[in-house]
Enzyme design. Sequence first.
Site, PDB file in Angstrom:
ATOM      1  N   ASN A  46       0.830  -1.216   0.000  1.00  0.00           N
ATOM      2  CA  ASN A  46       0.000   0.000   0.000  1.00  0.00           C
ATOM      3  C   ASN A  46       0.864   1.266   0.000  1.00  0.00           C
ATOM      4  O   ASN A  46       0.364   2.354   0.241  1.00  0.00           O
ATOM      5  CB  ASN A  46      -0.897   0.032   1.230  1.00  0.00           C
ATOM      6  CG  ASN A  46      -1.760  -1.199   1.343  1.00  0.00           C
ATOM      7  OD1 ASN A  46      -2.373  -1.623   0.370  1.00  0.00           O
ATOM      8  ND2 ASN A  46      -1.807  -1.798   2.518  1.00  0.00           N
ATOM      9  N   HIS A 132     -13.890  -2.102   6.613  1.00  0.00           N
ATOM     10  CA  HIS A 132     -12.708  -2.782   7.146  1.00  0.00           C
ATOM     11  C   HIS A 132     -12.967  -3.411   8.524  1.00  0.00           C
ATOM     12  O   HIS A 132     -13.763  -2.898   9.305  1.00  0.00           O
ATOM     13  CB  HIS A 132     -11.598  -1.727   7.263  1.00  0.00           C
ATOM     14  CG  HIS A 132     -10.244  -2.270   7.546  1.00  0.00           C
ATOM     15  ND1 HIS A 132      -9.696  -2.261   8.806  1.00  0.00           N
ATOM     16  CD2 HIS A 132      -9.307  -2.826   6.731  1.00  0.00           C
ATOM     17  CE1 HIS A 132      -8.475  -2.778   8.751  1.00  0.00           C
ATOM     18  NE2 HIS A 132      -8.213  -3.124   7.499  1.00  0.00           N
ATOM     19  N   GLU A 175     -15.995   3.841   3.896  1.00  0.00           N
ATOM     20  CA  GLU A 175     -14.643   4.106   3.418  1.00  0.00           C
ATOM     21  C   GLU A 175     -14.810   4.900   2.128  1.00  0.00           C
ATOM     22  O   GLU A 175     -15.770   4.682   1.388  1.00  0.00           O
ATOM     23  CB  GLU A 175     -13.908   2.792   3.123  1.00  0.00           C
ATOM     24  CG  GLU A 175     -13.643   1.971   4.366  1.00  0.00           C
ATOM     25  CD  GLU A 175     -12.944   0.644   4.058  1.00  0.00           C
ATOM     26  OE1 GLU A 175     -12.172   0.576   3.088  1.00  0.00           O
ATOM     27  OE2 GLU A 175     -13.179  -0.316   4.802  1.00  0.00           O
ATOM     28  N   SER A 179     -10.854  -1.089   0.344  1.00  0.00           N
ATOM     29  CA  SER A 179      -9.515  -1.658   0.267  1.00  0.00           C
ATOM     30  C   SER A 179      -9.442  -2.957  -0.515  1.00  0.00           C
ATOM     31  O   SER A 179      -8.409  -3.281  -1.080  1.00  0.00           O
ATOM     32  CB  SER A 179      -8.965  -1.868   1.675  1.00  0.00           C
ATOM     33  OG  SER A 179      -9.848  -2.656   2.436  1.00  0.00           O
ATOM     34  N   ASP A 204     -13.490   6.716   6.422  1.00  0.00           N
ATOM     35  CA  ASP A 204     -12.156   6.120   6.531  1.00  0.00           C
ATOM     36  C   ASP A 204     -11.461   6.291   5.177  1.00  0.00           C
ATOM     37  O   ASP A 204     -11.920   5.755   4.166  1.00  0.00           O
ATOM     38  CB  ASP A 204     -12.312   4.637   6.911  1.00  0.00           C
ATOM     39  CG  ASP A 204     -10.986   3.898   7.067  1.00  0.00           C
ATOM     40  OD1 ASP A 204      -9.999   4.284   6.408  1.00  0.00           O
ATOM     41  OD2 ASP A 204     -10.942   2.911   7.827  1.00  0.00           O
ATOM     42  N   HIS A 207      -6.995   4.327   2.189  1.00  0.00           N
ATOM     43  CA  HIS A 207      -6.382   4.091   0.874  1.00  0.00           C
ATOM     44  C   HIS A 207      -6.494   5.284  -0.065  1.00  0.00           C
ATOM     45  O   HIS A 207      -6.000   5.236  -1.189  1.00  0.00           O
ATOM     46  CB  HIS A 207      -7.018   2.865   0.208  1.00  0.00           C
ATOM     47  CG  HIS A 207      -6.685   1.607   0.927  1.00  0.00           C
ATOM     48  ND1 HIS A 207      -5.554   0.875   0.668  1.00  0.00           N
ATOM     49  CD2 HIS A 207      -7.311   0.972   1.958  1.00  0.00           C
ATOM     50  CE1 HIS A 207      -5.511  -0.164   1.477  1.00  0.00           C
ATOM     51  NE2 HIS A 207      -6.558  -0.130   2.268  1.00  0.00           N
ATOM     52  N   LYS A 238       0.076   3.886   4.716  1.00  0.00           N
ATOM     53  CA  LYS A 238      -0.144   3.518   3.321  1.00  0.00           C
ATOM     54  C   LYS A 238       0.548   4.548   2.418  1.00  0.00           C
ATOM     55  O   LYS A 238       1.766   4.600   2.397  1.00  0.00           O
ATOM     56  CB  LYS A 238      -1.621   3.314   3.080  1.00  0.00           C
ATOM     57  CG  LYS A 238      -2.020   1.995   3.774  1.00  0.00           C
ATOM     58  CD  LYS A 238      -3.466   1.736   4.004  1.00  0.00           C
ATOM     59  CE  LYS A 238      -3.598   0.404   4.745  1.00  0.00           C
ATOM     60  NZ  LYS A 238      -4.857   0.242   5.430  1.00  0.00           N
TER      61      LYS A 238
HETATM   62  C1  LIG Z   1      -5.291  -0.429   6.666  1.00  0.00           C
HETATM   63  C2  LIG Z   1      -6.618   0.021   7.085  1.00  0.00           C
HETATM   64  C3  LIG Z   1      -6.882   0.341   8.419  1.00  0.00           C
HETATM   65  C4  LIG Z   1      -5.905   0.071   9.519  1.00  0.00           C
HETATM   66  O1  LIG Z   1      -4.825   0.930   9.494  1.00  0.00           O
HETATM   67  P1  LIG Z   1      -3.461   0.483  10.195  1.00  0.00           P
HETATM   68  O2  LIG Z   1      -2.731   1.763  10.407  1.00  0.00           O
HETATM   69  O3  LIG Z   1      -2.778  -0.442   9.247  1.00  0.00           O
HETATM   70  O4  LIG Z   1      -3.814  -0.191  11.481  1.00  0.00           O
HETATM   71  C5  LIG Z   1      -8.128   0.871   8.714  1.00  0.00           C
HETATM   72  N1  LIG Z   1      -9.062   1.049   7.768  1.00  0.00           N
HETATM   73  C6  LIG Z   1      -8.848   0.701   6.483  1.00  0.00           C
HETATM   74  C7  LIG Z   1      -9.923   0.912   5.480  1.00  0.00           C
HETATM   75  C8  LIG Z   1      -7.623   0.165   6.103  1.00  0.00           C
HETATM   76  O5  LIG Z   1      -7.423  -0.198   4.844  1.00  0.00           O
END
Ligand SMILES: *Cc1c(COP(=O)(O)O)cnc(C)c1O
Length: 385
Positions: A46, A132, A175, A179, A204, A207, A238
């Site tokens: 990522n 997620h 989101e 993801s 969220d 990504h 990411k």
């Molecule tokens: C990767 C991810 C997370 C978690 O983030 P980390 O910093 O890796 O714990 C939360 N929400 C989504 C949508 C993700 O892709």
Amino acid sequence: MDDLSWLTAQQIKGNLRRLIPVERNPGGLLSLSGKKASPLLDFSSNDYLALSTHHEVISSSRRYLELAGSGAGAARLMSGNLAMYDKLEKKVAELKGQESALLFGSGYMANCGVIPALVGRGDVIFTDRLNHASIYDGCLLSRAKLVRFHHNDMNHLEEQLGKHRGHGKALIIVESLYSMDGDRCPLRDVVQLKEKYQCLLMVDEAHATGVFGKNGGGIIEEEGVADKVDIAMGTFGKALGSYGAYIAASEKRVQYLINRARTFIYSTGLPPSVIGASLAGIKITQEQPQLRRELHEKVALFKAALQQAGVTDTGPSQIIPILIGESAKAVDLAEKLREMGIFATAVRPPTVPDGTARLRFSITRHLSDEALEQTAASLVSALGM
Ligand SMILES: *Cc1c(COP(=O)(O)O)cnc(C)c1O
């Protein structure tokens, strides 16, 4: 079922996961430690903008490490509130178009801390089915009623709002870029519904931050809805090439979360080296839009090569899922690609719904154009097209 027979059952279904130690090399190459095989092209990272190896990110991280040591030593509400956190939070707030921001140890911790702080018993959460795992866990911890709506289905969301909104607090969680599917949320429609039904909206952008938006502020920036989003969550791990996470929100809400979010209150502050890397990651993201352009050009190149061979459903982002169906078949294909020098993850249940196992390709700036063309050709041949 005891633990051992559970493991055996997973193995039979092709769902057993194992940890593979790797080493990273320039050019997006991945060496699987202990194996003599040649390195693989990494399509599962990522690190979209390749900032984790950017010299400015590394030197900033080193500078902060030497300035302040390797650890914060305490939670921020104790003696661990290093001044550098404030600097990073101001930058995050600016990037996300919000008044204020708050750092968390990781994205997982942010979601598990923020959601239970915002809603509780007697309240209701409307969550996209494909959200997620960390969002789910946050929802469960909150003890609020959980209403799942079909993925990106605004009619279904409205139907559920009509039935279940109630009179308590209501929180919609989506989101902006999913993801595992690489598709985008219809954010403007969600904003309309959030206003109509008077809900809080949490987005969220794990990504999307760094990858979309004029300044890298994510899809909420690109769609011009940042001021309608109550809680903008994202990670540094990411596209920003570092580690940790944040939420951006109004100053009042941030004050509230400082007092209520347990994963913030009861956890040590992020290490200075990580803050140094995150500060540089944001700066580069804002000041060097050409990195984003380069990424999107690479994505377009990969998709064009696939489309020419008849793989048409490649979606709107740097995350490209190739739907396979059965877990075992997806695993076989991933293995076949590995023999061809390509590392792409077979994403299986429970990460995605049963029967929708897929190969997930994520494109990063580490990968050369030649590598992308070659991979598209290999994939097409592995699919037998
Ligand atoms: C990767 C991810 C997370 C978690 O983030 P980390 O910093 O890796 O714990 C939360 N929400 C989504 C949508 C993700 O892709």
